[in-house]
Write a protein that holds these residues in place. Structure first.
Motif, short mmCIF file in Angstrom:
data_model
loop_
_atom_site.label_atom_id
_atom_site.label_comp_id
_atom_site.label_asym_id
_atom_site.label_seq_id
_atom_site.Cartn_x
_atom_site.Cartn_y
_atom_site.Cartn_z
N LEU A 47 48.21 50.64 55.32
CA LEU A 47 48.24 50.89 53.88
C LEU A 47 47.12 50.10 53.21
O LEU A 47 46.98 48.89 53.44
N TYR A 48 46.33 50.79 52.40
CA TYR A 48 45.17 50.19 51.75
C TYR A 48 45.17 50.56 50.27
O TYR A 48 45.72 51.57 49.88
N GLY A 49 44.50 49.75 49.49
CA GLY A 49 44.21 50.11 48.11
C GLY A 49 45.17 49.57 47.09
O GLY A 49 46.22 49.00 47.40
N GLU A 50 44.76 49.75 45.83
CA GLU A 50 45.50 49.29 44.66
C GLU A 50 45.80 50.51 43.79
O GLU A 50 44.90 51.31 43.52
N HIS A 51 47.04 50.66 43.37
CA HIS A 51 47.47 51.83 42.59
C HIS A 51 48.28 51.36 41.39
O HIS A 51 49.25 50.60 41.56
N ARG A 52 47.89 51.80 40.21
CA ARG A 52 48.59 51.40 38.98
C ARG A 52 49.40 52.59 38.47
O ARG A 52 48.90 53.70 38.38
N HIS A 53 50.67 52.33 38.14
CA HIS A 53 51.54 53.36 37.61
C HIS A 53 52.71 52.70 36.88
O HIS A 53 52.67 51.51 36.61
N THR A 54 53.75 53.47 36.59
CA THR A 54 54.88 52.93 35.83
C THR A 54 56.18 53.09 36.60
O THR A 54 56.28 53.90 37.52
N ILE A 55 57.16 52.30 36.19
CA ILE A 55 58.51 52.40 36.73
C ILE A 55 59.35 53.03 35.62
O ILE A 55 59.15 52.71 34.44
N ASP A 56 60.23 53.95 35.97
CA ASP A 56 61.01 54.63 34.92
C ASP A 56 62.26 53.84 34.54
O ASP A 56 62.55 52.78 35.11
N ALA A 57 63.00 54.36 33.58
CA ALA A 57 64.19 53.67 33.06
C ALA A 57 65.27 53.49 34.12
O ALA A 57 66.08 52.57 34.04
N LYS A 58 65.28 54.37 35.14
CA LYS A 58 66.26 54.26 36.23
C LYS A 58 65.75 53.36 37.36
O LYS A 58 66.32 53.35 38.44
N LYS A 59 64.64 52.65 37.10
CA LYS A 59 64.04 51.71 38.06
C LYS A 59 63.53 52.43 39.31
O LYS A 59 63.60 51.92 40.42
N LEU A 66 59.54 43.25 37.10
CA LEU A 66 59.10 44.63 36.94
C LEU A 66 59.69 45.21 35.66
O LEU A 66 60.91 45.20 35.49
N GLU A 67 58.83 45.66 34.79
CA GLU A 67 59.30 46.28 33.55
C GLU A 67 58.77 47.70 33.46
O GLU A 67 59.43 48.61 33.89
N LYS A 68 57.58 47.90 32.94
CA LYS A 68 57.05 49.26 32.79
C LYS A 68 55.84 49.48 33.70
O LYS A 68 55.87 50.30 34.59
N ASN A 69 54.78 48.71 33.47
CA ASN A 69 53.54 48.90 34.22
C ASN A 69 53.56 48.07 35.50
O ASN A 69 53.84 46.88 35.47
N THR A 105 51.37 42.54 34.88
CA THR A 105 51.04 41.24 34.28
C THR A 105 50.94 40.15 35.35
O THR A 105 49.97 39.40 35.40
N VAL A 106 51.93 40.07 36.22
CA VAL A 106 51.94 39.05 37.27
C VAL A 106 50.79 39.29 38.24
O VAL A 106 50.11 38.35 38.67
N TYR A 107 50.53 40.55 38.58
CA TYR A 107 49.43 40.89 39.50
C TYR A 107 48.09 40.47 38.90
O TYR A 107 47.26 39.86 39.58
N ASN A 108 47.88 40.78 37.63
CA ASN A 108 46.62 40.41 36.98
C ASN A 108 46.43 38.90 36.95
O ASN A 108 45.32 38.40 37.16
N GLU A 109 47.51 38.16 36.72
CA GLU A 109 47.43 36.70 36.73
C GLU A 109 47.09 36.20 38.13
O GLU A 109 46.26 35.30 38.30
N MET A 110 47.72 36.78 39.14
CA MET A 110 47.48 36.36 40.52
C MET A 110 46.04 36.65 40.93
O MET A 110 45.35 35.78 41.47
N THR A 111 45.54 37.85 40.63
CA THR A 111 44.18 38.19 41.04
C THR A 111 43.14 37.40 40.26
O THR A 111 42.07 37.09 40.80
N ALA A 112 43.44 37.04 39.02
CA ALA A 112 42.51 36.23 38.23
C ALA A 112 42.34 34.84 38.84
O ALA A 112 41.30 34.21 38.68
#
Length: 143
Positions: A6-18, A101-104, A120-127
């Motif tokens: 498994l490779y790569g970074e993918h951005r998406h959302t989690i729905d209300a039902k998690k 995990l909330e939305k993004n 948010t946590v991912y962006n902080e970690m990669t920064a």
């Protein structure tokens, strides 16, 4: 490249039902049933059943007295779940809370497993990562 990795970074959302969509290129290597669990980082791990069995072998080969907490941490938070027909998996509330995990979200391939991060946590970690630190680690490891 190994087709089962498994490779790569993918951005998406989690729905209300998690529920969240696994990236399409992750679905074949992961298969229709996966094991999700808590990482020591603030994210969720996703293993194919084949990769999970290899992980279990490593865990079960640890000395029982020393590995008691490791087993509790890993097995206590892990859950076998099916990938639905749309390519989604449901994340239990306790794991959503742990990984914030909330939305993004961001899903990344990490070789034989995937990680699911709060954006948010991912962006902080990669920064906090630095190319020179990664280079030094690679040198230490002989790569």
């Amino acid at each position: 490249m190994d087709d089962n990795m498994l490779y790569g970074e993918h951005r998406h959302t989690i729905d209300a039902k998690k529920r969240l969509f696994l990236p399409s290129e992750f679905r074949t290597p992961l298969g229709s049933e996966v094991v999700i669990g808590r990482s020591t980082d603030k994210c969720i791990t996703v293993y194919s059943m084949e990769a999970w069995k290899k992980q279990e072998e490593k865990i079960n080969s640890l000395p029982p007295i020393k590995a008691k907490e490791v087993r509790r941490w890993i097995y206590g938070s892990s859950k076998k779940t099916e990938v639905d027909a749309q390519g989604r998996i449901a994340i239990p509330q306790n794991l959503c809370d742990y990984a914030e995990l909330e939305k993004n979200i961001v899903t990344i391939g990490v070789g034989d497993y995937a990680e699911i991060w709060s954006e948010t946590v991912y962006n902080e970690m990669t920064a906090s990562l630095s190319a020179s630190n990664i280079e030094n680690t690679l040198i230490e490891l002989g790569m």
